[in-house]
Design a protein around this motif. Structure first.
Motif, PDB file in Angstrom:
ATOM      1  N   ALA A 178       0.738  -1.213  -0.072  1.00 32.72           N
ATOM      2  CA  ALA A 178       0.102  -0.018  -0.051  1.00 32.72           C
ATOM      3  C   ALA A 178       0.848   1.168  -0.082  1.00 32.72           C
ATOM      4  O   ALA A 178       0.682   2.305  -0.524  1.00 32.72           O
ATOM      5  CB  ALA A 178      -0.805   0.018   1.115  1.00 32.72           C
ATOM      6  N   ASP A 201      -4.805   8.924   2.237  1.00 37.30           N
ATOM      7  CA  ASP A 201      -5.438   8.004   3.048  1.00 37.30           C
ATOM      8  C   ASP A 201      -6.134   6.955   2.093  1.00 37.30           C
ATOM      9  O   ASP A 201      -6.359   5.731   2.600  1.00 37.30           O
ATOM     10  CB  ASP A 201      -6.323   8.819   3.880  1.00 37.30           C
ATOM     11  CG  ASP A 201      -7.224   7.991   4.787  1.00 37.30           C
ATOM     12  OD1 ASP A 201      -6.853   6.490   5.092  1.00 37.30           O
ATOM     13  OD2 ASP A 201      -7.990   8.328   5.555  1.00 37.30           O
ATOM     14  N   LYS A 203      -5.793   5.882  -0.773  1.00 40.33           N
ATOM     15  CA  LYS A 203      -4.979   5.199  -1.581  1.00 40.33           C
ATOM     16  C   LYS A 203      -4.474   3.810  -0.828  1.00 40.33           C
ATOM     17  O   LYS A 203      -4.398   2.827  -1.090  1.00 40.33           O
ATOM     18  CB  LYS A 203      -3.646   5.817  -2.287  1.00 40.33           C
ATOM     19  CG  LYS A 203      -2.773   4.859  -2.921  1.00 40.33           C
ATOM     20  CD  LYS A 203      -3.068   4.341  -4.180  1.00 40.33           C
ATOM     21  CE  LYS A 203      -3.022   5.636  -5.104  1.00 40.33           C
ATOM     22  NZ  LYS A 203      -3.314   5.179  -6.558  1.00 40.33           N
ATOM     23  N   LEU A 204      -4.288   4.330   0.511  1.00 35.79           N
ATOM     24  CA  LEU A 204      -3.534   3.280   1.443  1.00 35.79           C
ATOM     25  C   LEU A 204      -4.682   2.378   1.756  1.00 35.79           C
ATOM     26  O   LEU A 204      -4.691   1.120   1.906  1.00 35.79           O
ATOM     27  CB  LEU A 204      -3.058   3.963   2.781  1.00 35.79           C
ATOM     28  CG  LEU A 204      -1.791   4.799   2.462  1.00 35.79           C
ATOM     29  CD1 LEU A 204      -1.529   5.592   3.865  1.00 35.79           C
ATOM     30  CD2 LEU A 204      -0.547   3.921   2.484  1.00 35.79           C
ATOM     31  N   LYS A 205      -6.026   2.792   1.812  1.00 34.75           N
ATOM     32  CA  LYS A 205      -7.124   2.223   2.426  1.00 34.75           C
ATOM     33  C   LYS A 205      -7.405   1.320   1.311  1.00 34.75           C
ATOM     34  O   LYS A 205      -7.820   0.110   1.265  1.00 34.75           O
ATOM     35  CB  LYS A 205      -8.281   3.027   2.532  1.00 34.75           C
ATOM     36  CG  LYS A 205      -9.507   2.079   3.391  1.00 34.75           C
ATOM     37  CD  LYS A 205     -10.508   3.408   3.528  1.00 34.75           C
ATOM     38  CE  LYS A 205     -11.780   2.436   4.051  1.00 34.75           C
ATOM     39  NZ  LYS A 205     -12.892   3.282   4.382  1.00 34.75           N
ATOM     40  N   CYS A 209      -4.237  -1.244   3.647  1.00 34.69           N
ATOM     41  CA  CYS A 209      -3.714  -0.866   4.697  1.00 34.69           C
ATOM     42  C   CYS A 209      -4.543  -0.525   5.920  1.00 34.69           C
ATOM     43  O   CYS A 209      -5.708   0.187   5.981  1.00 34.69           O
ATOM     44  CB  CYS A 209      -2.810   0.389   4.502  1.00 34.69           C
ATOM     45  SG  CYS A 209      -2.028   1.055   5.909  1.00 34.69           S
ATOM     46  N   HIS A 212      -4.388   3.111   7.846  1.00 34.54           N
ATOM     47  CA  HIS A 212      -4.310   4.080   6.567  1.00 34.54           C
ATOM     48  C   HIS A 212      -4.460   5.454   7.153  1.00 34.54           C
ATOM     49  O   HIS A 212      -3.737   6.467   6.678  1.00 34.54           O
ATOM     50  CB  HIS A 212      -5.420   3.853   5.684  1.00 34.54           C
ATOM     51  CG  HIS A 212      -6.787   3.705   6.123  1.00 34.54           C
ATOM     52  ND1 HIS A 212      -7.747   5.058   6.406  1.00 34.54           N
ATOM     53  CD2 HIS A 212      -7.471   2.676   6.542  1.00 34.54           C
ATOM     54  CE1 HIS A 212      -8.827   4.258   6.900  1.00 34.54           C
ATOM     55  NE2 HIS A 212      -8.809   2.981   7.077  1.00 34.54           N
ATOM     56  N   TRP A 215      -1.124   6.436   8.913  1.00 31.22           N
ATOM     57  CA  TRP A 215      -0.053   6.539   8.291  1.00 31.22           C
ATOM     58  C   TRP A 215      -0.164   7.644   7.485  1.00 31.22           C
ATOM     59  O   TRP A 215       0.896   8.378   7.037  1.00 31.22           O
ATOM     60  CB  TRP A 215       0.082   5.420   7.581  1.00 31.22           C
ATOM     61  CG  TRP A 215       0.736   4.209   8.208  1.00 31.22           C
ATOM     62  CD1 TRP A 215       0.950   4.059   9.614  1.00 31.22           C
ATOM     63  CD2 TRP A 215       1.159   3.043   7.878  1.00 31.22           C
ATOM     64  NE1 TRP A 215       1.311   2.752  10.021  1.00 31.22           N
ATOM     65  CE2 TRP A 215       1.446   2.044   8.765  1.00 31.22           C
ATOM     66  CE3 TRP A 215       1.366   1.993   6.938  1.00 31.22           C
ATOM     67  CZ2 TRP A 215       2.198   0.836   8.736  1.00 31.22           C
ATOM     68  CZ3 TRP A 215       1.861   0.906   6.259  1.00 31.22           C
ATOM     69  CH2 TRP A 215       2.229   0.357   7.602  1.00 31.22           C
ATOM     70  N   ALA A 216      -1.382   8.067   6.819  1.00 25.33           N
ATOM     71  CA  ALA A 216      -1.511   9.351   5.952  1.00 25.33           C
ATOM     72  C   ALA A 216      -0.974  10.488   6.856  1.00 25.33           C
ATOM     73  O   ALA A 216      -0.539  11.376   6.156  1.00 25.33           O
ATOM     74  CB  ALA A 216      -2.860   9.160   5.386  1.00 25.33           C
TER      75      ALA A 216
END
Length: 378
Positions: A178, A201, A203-205, A209, A212, A215-216
């Motif tokens: 991710a 956020d 994109k990670l989700k 992730c 997310h 991390w974002a």
């Protein structure tokens, strides 16, 4: 091996492009002695011709690599196949007249050992096939792991150069696809600022992730620590997406290999025993099985010596200069055992206590891990 019904002993010194074959009759007469291309049709023709003299025994010195075709053709024709280990072959060759090392001499040594010293031979059976498969898969996985480390280090190096604060955040997360998808989409600090926290956020989700939002937020916060644009950032914008995609591909390849390795390893009767030990997973079990299948160790000390884990004592006359780490042994098996020992220190209290006890005794680091699985040993 039982050679009572064998009439012709074929020793093959295998090579990449061609082999050298020497065939001896039961009374030691040389029936054949010539080079042979590594080709199925020529191998079949040779075996068929020699079969006119009676039952055959084919013996090779490398059954699982460049000699695999010679073995497979013989097995397909119903011919008995044996394997002369390299150490035994070299010891026999040292006792053979002549100092030259040639393919013809090695083939003659193999054929002679098959005829007069059948106790030095090993039968090639299912365990050898399993070992060959595991060795090939684990070897490829090791190559992939090295490429993963190399590519990840390149990514960390580029971010350290253009934005150290951002590297401190994303550097430890490069094993997560991710995060790599985020890097591939927005490689530079300017791109990430333009994307914003909401898109990062999302994109990670979208790529699985679970943390997310956290991390974002950390990525966006890291961007605030630097306002200047470092020279080379534009070039990094070209390189980083390629490295991120390469890492994603390598992770997928490792997962595919791991699935195949797990299928082979789980079918082995020792799988439950190996994975019950602290620090031992599927990959380590696969390396252990690949490097030890077909070999017999009467004691743990013999296994340690084979892996190169047994300490070496250096003496000069009557004085003992001390014990030192061995630089010999099976390198892949030694590495797997050391990695499993270090892994057990993090996950197993008994192993950690054993390590600490050896450390308190003043043992050097390599000696603290020389008994790799203290829990199992006890």
């Amino acid at each position: 091996m039982d050679i009572e019904d064998i009439d012709v002993f074929i020793g093959i010194d295998v090579g990449k492009s061609e082999h050298w074959a020497t065939a001896l009759s039961r009374d030691g007469q040389k029936v054949l002695d010539r080079a042979l291309p590594n080709d199925e049709e020529r191998l079949r023709a040779l075996y068929k011709k020699l079969a006119d003299h009676g039952n055959l025994l084919v013996v090779v010195d490398q059954p699982a690599t460049i000699g695999a075709l010679a073995v497979a053709v013989a097995q397909d024709m119903g011919i008995t196949v044996g394997y002369l280990p390299g150490l035994s072959m070299r010891r026999i060759a040292d006792l053979t007249p002549g100092s030259a090392k040639t393919d013809a001499k090695d083939a003659a040594v193999i054929a002679g050992a098959a005829r007069t010293m059948p106790h030095t031979l090993r039968a090639i059976n299912a365990s050898d096939e399993e070992a060959a498969a595991l060795s090939m898969l684990t070897g490829f996985d090791l190559d992939l792991a090295r490429q993963v480390n190399q590519s990840a280090n390149r990514v960390r190096g580029l971010y350290t150069q253009i934005h150290p604060a951002l590297e401190a955040v994303v550097g430890p997360w490069l094993e997560h696809d991710a995060v790599l998808e985020v890097i591939a989409a927005w490689p530079t600090p300017a791109d990430l600022k333009s994307a914003g926290r909401t898109r990062i956020d999302a994109k990670l989700k979208a790529h699985g992730c679970r943390r997310h939002a956290t991390w974002a937020g950390q990525i966006v916060s890291a961007l605030e620590h630097q306002t200047v644009v470092v020279a080379g950032t534009d070039a990094a914008a070209t390189v980083l997406p390629h490295l991120a995609r390469q890492l994603i591909s390598l992770h997928a390849q490792r997962a595919d290999v791991a699935a195949q390795v797990e299928t082979l390893v789980q079918a082995h009767p020792l799988y439950q025993v190996l994975t019950s030990m602290p620090g031992i997973g599927v990959r380590t079990s696969a390396v252990f099985l690949a490097e030890t299948l077909g070999k017999t160790f009467d004691t743990g000390a013999q296994l340690a010596s084979y892996a190169g884990l047994a300490p070496v004592t250096r003496r000069s006359g009557s004085s003992i200069r001390g014990e030192h780490v061995s630089h010999g042994g099976n390198k892949r098996l030694k590495r797997a055992m050391f990695l499993s020992a270090f892994a057990s220190l993090r996950s197993d209290p008994v192993s950690r206590a054993y390590y600490q006890r050896k450390r308190n005794q003043g043992k050097p680091p390599w000696a603290r891990l020389s008994s790799p699985w203290p829990t199992a040993a006890s």
